[in-house]
Design a protein around this motif. Structure first.
Motif, PDB file in Angstrom:
ATOM      1  N   VAL A 368       0.859  -1.235   0.009  1.00 25.31           N
ATOM      2  CA  VAL A 368       0.151  -0.014   0.016  1.00 25.31           C
ATOM      3  C   VAL A 368       0.920   1.207   0.039  1.00 25.31           C
ATOM      4  CG1 VAL A 368      -1.864   1.309   1.252  1.00 25.31           C
ATOM      5  CG2 VAL A 368      -1.918  -1.059   1.087  1.00 25.31           C
ATOM      6  N   GLN A 369       2.126   1.112   0.628  1.00 24.65           N
ATOM      7  CA  GLN A 369       2.782   2.154   0.598  1.00 24.65           C
ATOM      8  C   GLN A 369       3.423   2.587  -0.657  1.00 24.65           C
ATOM      9  OE1 GLN A 369       3.112   3.951   3.662  1.00 24.65           O
ATOM     10  NE2 GLN A 369       3.814   5.796   3.006  1.00 24.65           N
ATOM     11  N   LYS A 370       3.793   1.543  -1.507  1.00 23.23           N
ATOM     12  CA  LYS A 370       4.254   1.925  -2.684  1.00 23.23           C
ATOM     13  C   LYS A 370       2.991   2.484  -3.638  1.00 23.23           C
ATOM     14  CE  LYS A 370       7.945  -1.750  -2.730  1.00 23.23           C
ATOM     15  NZ  LYS A 370       7.964  -3.170  -3.697  1.00 23.23           N
ATOM     16  N   ALA A 371       2.020   1.964  -3.284  1.00 27.94           N
ATOM     17  CA  ALA A 371       0.777   2.504  -4.082  1.00 27.94           C
ATOM     18  C   ALA A 371       0.718   4.033  -3.664  1.00 27.94           C
ATOM     19  CB  ALA A 371      -0.374   1.670  -3.780  1.00 27.94           C
ATOM     20  N   LEU A 372       0.597   4.287  -2.432  1.00 25.25           N
ATOM     21  CA  LEU A 372       0.816   5.733  -1.893  1.00 25.25           C
ATOM     22  C   LEU A 372       1.799   6.631  -2.540  1.00 25.25           C
ATOM     23  CD1 LEU A 372      -0.442   5.278   1.720  1.00 25.25           C
ATOM     24  CD2 LEU A 372      -1.812   6.374  -0.042  1.00 25.25           C
ATOM     25  N   GLU A 373       2.767   6.113  -2.814  1.00 21.14           N
ATOM     26  CA  GLU A 373       4.067   6.967  -3.198  1.00 21.14           C
ATOM     27  C   GLU A 373       3.879   7.363  -4.605  1.00 21.14           C
ATOM     28  OE1 GLU A 373       7.474   4.774  -2.552  1.00 21.14           O
ATOM     29  OE2 GLU A 373       7.316   4.960  -0.253  1.00 21.14           O
ATOM     30  N   ALA A 374       3.344   6.304  -5.379  1.00 22.06           N
ATOM     31  CA  ALA A 374       3.061   6.497  -6.931  1.00 22.06           C
ATOM     32  C   ALA A 374       1.938   7.594  -7.102  1.00 22.06           C
ATOM     33  CB  ALA A 374       2.446   5.314  -7.445  1.00 22.06           C
ATOM     34  N   ALA A 375       0.886   7.454  -5.974  1.00 23.09           N
ATOM     35  CA  ALA A 375      -0.493   8.305  -6.163  1.00 23.09           C
ATOM     36  C   ALA A 375      -0.204   9.575  -5.637  1.00 23.09           C
ATOM     37  CB  ALA A 375      -1.496   7.700  -5.350  1.00 23.09           C
ATOM     38  N   LEU A 376       0.907   9.820  -4.569  1.00 23.55           N
ATOM     39  CA  LEU A 376       1.143  11.152  -4.155  1.00 23.55           C
ATOM     40  C   LEU A 376       2.169  12.152  -5.107  1.00 23.55           C
ATOM     41  CD1 LEU A 376       1.371  10.220  -0.619  1.00 23.55           C
ATOM     42  CD2 LEU A 376      -0.808  11.296  -1.575  1.00 23.55           C
ATOM     43  N   LYS A 377       2.742  11.391  -6.213  1.00 22.67           N
ATOM     44  CA  LYS A 377       3.697  12.114  -6.860  1.00 22.67           C
ATOM     45  C   LYS A 377       3.177  13.349  -7.611  1.00 22.67           C
ATOM     46  CE  LYS A 377       6.630   9.341  -8.568  1.00 22.67           C
ATOM     47  NZ  LYS A 377       7.450   8.233  -9.374  1.00 22.67           N
ATOM     48  N   GLY A 378       3.707  14.506  -7.224  1.00 23.94           N
ATOM     49  CA  GLY A 378       3.285  15.831  -7.978  1.00 23.94           C
ATOM     50  C   GLY A 378       2.184  16.297  -7.354  1.00 23.94           C
ATOM     51  N   ARG A 379       1.511  15.598  -6.042  1.00 14.72           N
ATOM     52  CA  ARG A 379       0.535  16.473  -5.450  1.00 14.72           C
ATOM     53  C   ARG A 379       0.936  16.672  -3.847  1.00 14.72           C
ATOM     54  NH1 ARG A 379      -1.940  11.877  -8.164  1.00 14.72           N
ATOM     55  NH2 ARG A 379      -3.571  12.482  -9.394  1.00 14.72           N
ATOM     56  N   THR A 380       0.093  17.884  -3.497  1.00 14.98           N
ATOM     57  CA  THR A 380       0.259  18.177  -2.095  1.00 14.98           C
ATOM     58  C   THR A 380      -0.345  16.924  -1.130  1.00 14.98           C
ATOM     59  OG1 THR A 380       0.180  20.273  -2.675  1.00 14.98           O
ATOM     60  CG2 THR A 380      -0.164  19.952  -0.465  1.00 14.98           C
ATOM     61  N   SER A 381       0.230  16.520  -0.365  1.00 10.40           N
ATOM     62  CA  SER A 381      -0.560  15.687   0.555  1.00 10.40           C
ATOM     63  C   SER A 381      -0.265  15.694   2.016  1.00 10.40           C
ATOM     64  CB  SER A 381       0.191  14.068   0.077  1.00 10.40           C
ATOM     65  OG  SER A 381       1.394  14.148   0.470  1.00 10.40           O
ATOM     66  N   PHE A 382      -1.131  15.407   2.744  1.00 12.53           N
ATOM     67  CA  PHE A 382      -1.365  15.567   4.229  1.00 12.53           C
ATOM     68  C   PHE A 382      -1.453  13.930   4.898  1.00 12.53           C
ATOM     69  CE2 PHE A 382      -2.001  19.817   3.290  1.00 12.53           C
ATOM     70  CZ  PHE A 382      -1.604  20.564   4.093  1.00 12.53           C
ATOM     71  N   ALA A 383      -0.680  13.713   5.597  1.00  9.61           N
ATOM     72  CA  ALA A 383      -0.837  12.238   6.143  1.00  9.61           C
ATOM     73  C   ALA A 383      -0.711  12.159   7.616  1.00  9.61           C
ATOM     74  CB  ALA A 383       0.148  11.442   5.705  1.00  9.61           C
ATOM     75  N   ILE A 384      -1.824  11.664   8.460  1.00  7.35           N
ATOM     76  CA  ILE A 384      -1.734  11.494   9.472  1.00  7.35           C
ATOM     77  C   ILE A 384      -1.133  10.185   9.922  1.00  7.35           C
ATOM     78  CG2 ILE A 384      -3.198  11.161  11.973  1.00  7.35           C
ATOM     79  CD1 ILE A 384      -5.238  13.278  10.777  1.00  7.35           C
ATOM     80  N   ALA A 385      -0.185  10.046  10.898  1.00  8.55           N
ATOM     81  CA  ALA A 385       0.438   8.810  11.099  1.00  8.55           C
ATOM     82  C   ALA A 385       0.892   8.756  12.820  1.00  8.55           C
ATOM     83  CB  ALA A 385       1.510   8.338  10.268  1.00  8.55           C
ATOM     84  N   HIS A 386       0.389   7.476  13.335  1.00  9.90           N
ATOM     85  CA  HIS A 386       1.048   7.169  14.587  1.00  9.90           C
ATOM     86  C   HIS A 386       2.442   6.078  14.444  1.00  9.90           C
ATOM     87  CE1 HIS A 386      -3.086   8.286  16.053  1.00  9.90           C
ATOM     88  NE2 HIS A 386      -2.430   8.981  16.794  1.00  9.90           N
ATOM     89  N   ARG A 387       2.171   5.484  13.206  1.00  7.11           N
ATOM     90  CA  ARG A 387       3.248   4.622  13.131  1.00  7.11           C
ATOM     91  C   ARG A 387       4.341   5.659  12.227  1.00  7.11           C
ATOM     92  NH1 ARG A 387       1.968  -0.766  10.083  1.00  7.11           N
ATOM     93  NH2 ARG A 387       0.506  -1.076  11.777  1.00  7.11           N
ATOM     94  N   LEU A 388       5.307   6.154  12.931  1.00  6.67           N
ATOM     95  CA  LEU A 388       6.289   6.985  12.505  1.00  6.67           C
ATOM     96  C   LEU A 388       6.874   6.845  11.449  1.00  6.67           C
ATOM     97  CD1 LEU A 388       7.450   8.838  15.906  1.00  6.67           C
ATOM     98  CD2 LEU A 388       5.251   9.415  14.324  1.00  6.67           C
ATOM     99  N   SER A 389       7.144   5.379  11.153  1.00  5.26           N
ATOM    100  CA  SER A 389       8.105   5.142   9.866  1.00  5.26           C
ATOM    101  C   SER A 389       7.472   5.463   8.801  1.00  5.26           C
ATOM    102  CB  SER A 389       8.316   3.703  10.274  1.00  5.26           C
ATOM    103  OG  SER A 389       7.118   2.582  10.149  1.00  5.26           O
TER     104      SER A 389
END
Length: 430
Positions: A368-389
């Motif tokens: 899913v992280q790889k899918a997110l990286e591809a989806a976020l390319k060129g876009r402004t993104s905000f991500a809430i995360a408790h898993r800091l990695s």
């Protein structure tokens, strides 16, 4: 004799009809008593939750316990019902019997009048039916006079609710829809906010930050720091009581923009994505406005970007694969990827991710992280995360605590400060 009998029977008929209506309406009111109603609601809630979570119920073996809980609530709602119903039945029976006796007496007197030639059959029946239905209507009206006032008050409250204007109307077409505005530039300027239902708790106490186009932003911090509130303000579910949320290089206030236009600029992926009981294609198209045309080629690009190859394996039928109720036929990682694809399909300028990978195992999280990286390319993104990695690679990390941004910078800079972010990292590694 006939007139005296008519005059004497009318009050009795009114009283008998009133008793019948009181019994009938009383049964309905008993069902709507607050305590009884609450008991029945609790019983129904147990049934609903048990069916919705049948697997969990069976896995824990608590079927008998839930049945006993259900019976307890039902028995509470039935307390005193037997005695009330018996008395109500006796009263209703007597009232009905009185009505039949009056009818029998009326027909007897009518027969005498016709026999003695005082009146003809037509006149007698018209008089009898007129008196009968007048008495019945008067009895029913007498019981409902009190309810008429209650109905008037209820209608007043209902129309007041219907006429109420929402401060933020999600379907309101008003406001600017600038074609050249760069929606990826977002600035929070001295934003203060409290939830309307908890005005005594100040959630944001003057938050400041500025994000430029294409930057990835991580929102971290202790619980209650205001991370989810920032997301809600970005989606404009609320407006701040003080300060401004500014969009674009022109710094246009968010509340001045067309809310329908703004929400088209946003893609959202939550922690537990909601999928409808339909096929994947239908779920993906829910994220697209009716006026937008999505080509099959663009759909395939988004599909590849979000790693939906599993739809063509193990007997699945591609985009026609049924996801089941609430997406139950897909795994957690598969649901997340479908939700990411649904968001990307809108081609948003801004992506909001609320704990998008927290509920996944390590293998699913990597995919899913790889899918997110591809989806976020060129876009402004905000991500809430408790898993800091998951947010270490973000361009900017905002550390929210006590309603303020107490630290900001990339991972290396924040670790060097050895402040709140550093402490959170140390705690996560224990």
């Amino acid at each position: 004799m006939g007139n005296e009998m008519k005059r004497g029977s009318i009050p009795i008929m009114i009283l008998a009809n009133a008793i019948q209506m009181i019994v009938l309406l009383g049964a309905s009111k008993n069902d709507n008593e607050p305590l009884r109603c609450q008991n029945l609601t609790n019983a129904q809630q147990i049934v609903t939750d048990s069916l919705m979570n049948a697997r969990t119920v069976q896995a824990l073996g608590v079927e008998k316990g839930l049945v006993e809980m259900y019976m307890t609530w039902v028995e509470k709602s039935m307390s005193g019902m037997c005695k009330r119903n018996v008395l109500a039945g006796i009263g209703f029976g007597i009232a009905s019997g009185v009505m039949f006796f009056i009818m029998a007496g009326g027909f007897y007197v009518a027969s005498l009048l016709i026999k003695e030639g005082i009146a003809d059959f037509k006149g007698v029946m018209m008089a009898f039916m007129g008196i009968f239905y007048a008495g019945m209507g008067a009895g029913q009206a007498a019981v409902m006079m009190g309810d008429a006032t209650k109905a008037k008050v209820a209608c007043h409250d209902m129309f007041k609710l219907m006429d109420r204007q929402s401060q933020i109307e999600g379907l309101d077409p008003k406001g600017d829809s600038p074609e050249k505005l760069d929606a990826g530039i977002i600035e929070f300027k001295e934003v203060k906010f409290f939830y309307p239902f908890r005005p005594e708790i100040q959630v944001l106490k003057g938050i400041n930050f500025r994000i430029t186009t294409g930057q990835s932003v991580g929102l971290v911090g202790p619980s209650g720091g205001g991370k989810s509130t920032v997301m809600s303000l970005l989606q404009r579910f609320y407006d701040p009581q003080e300060g401004s949320v500014l969009i674009g290089a022109e710094k246009l206030p968010l509340h001045s923009l067309n809310i329908r236009w703004w929400r088209k600029q946003i893609g959202f992926v939550g922690q537990e994505p909601i999928l409808f009981n339909a096929n994947v294609r239908t779920n993906l198209m829910y994220g697209v406005d009716e006026s937008d045309q999505v080509t099959e080629e663009y759909l395939r690009q988004c599909e590849k970007m979000c790693n939906l190859g599993f739809l063509y394996k193990n007997g699945n039928q591609g985009l026609e694969t049924e996801v089941g109720p609430r997406g139950s036929r897909l795994s957690g990682g598969q649901k997340q990827r479908v939700a990411i694809c649904r968001a990307v399909l809108r081609n948003p300028k801004v992506m909001l991710l609320d704990e998008a990978t927290s509920a996944l195992d390590t293998q699913s999280e990597t995919i899913v992280q790889k899918a997110l990286e591809a989806a976020l390319k060129g876009r402004t993104s905000f991500a809430i995360a408790h898993r800091l990695s998951t947010i270490q690679g973000c361009d900017v990390i905002l550390v929210n605590a006590d309603g303020r941004v107490v630290e900001s910078g990339n991972h290396s800079e924040l670790m060097a400060l050895k402040g709140v972010y550093y402490k959170l990292q140390m705690q996560s590694q224990k």
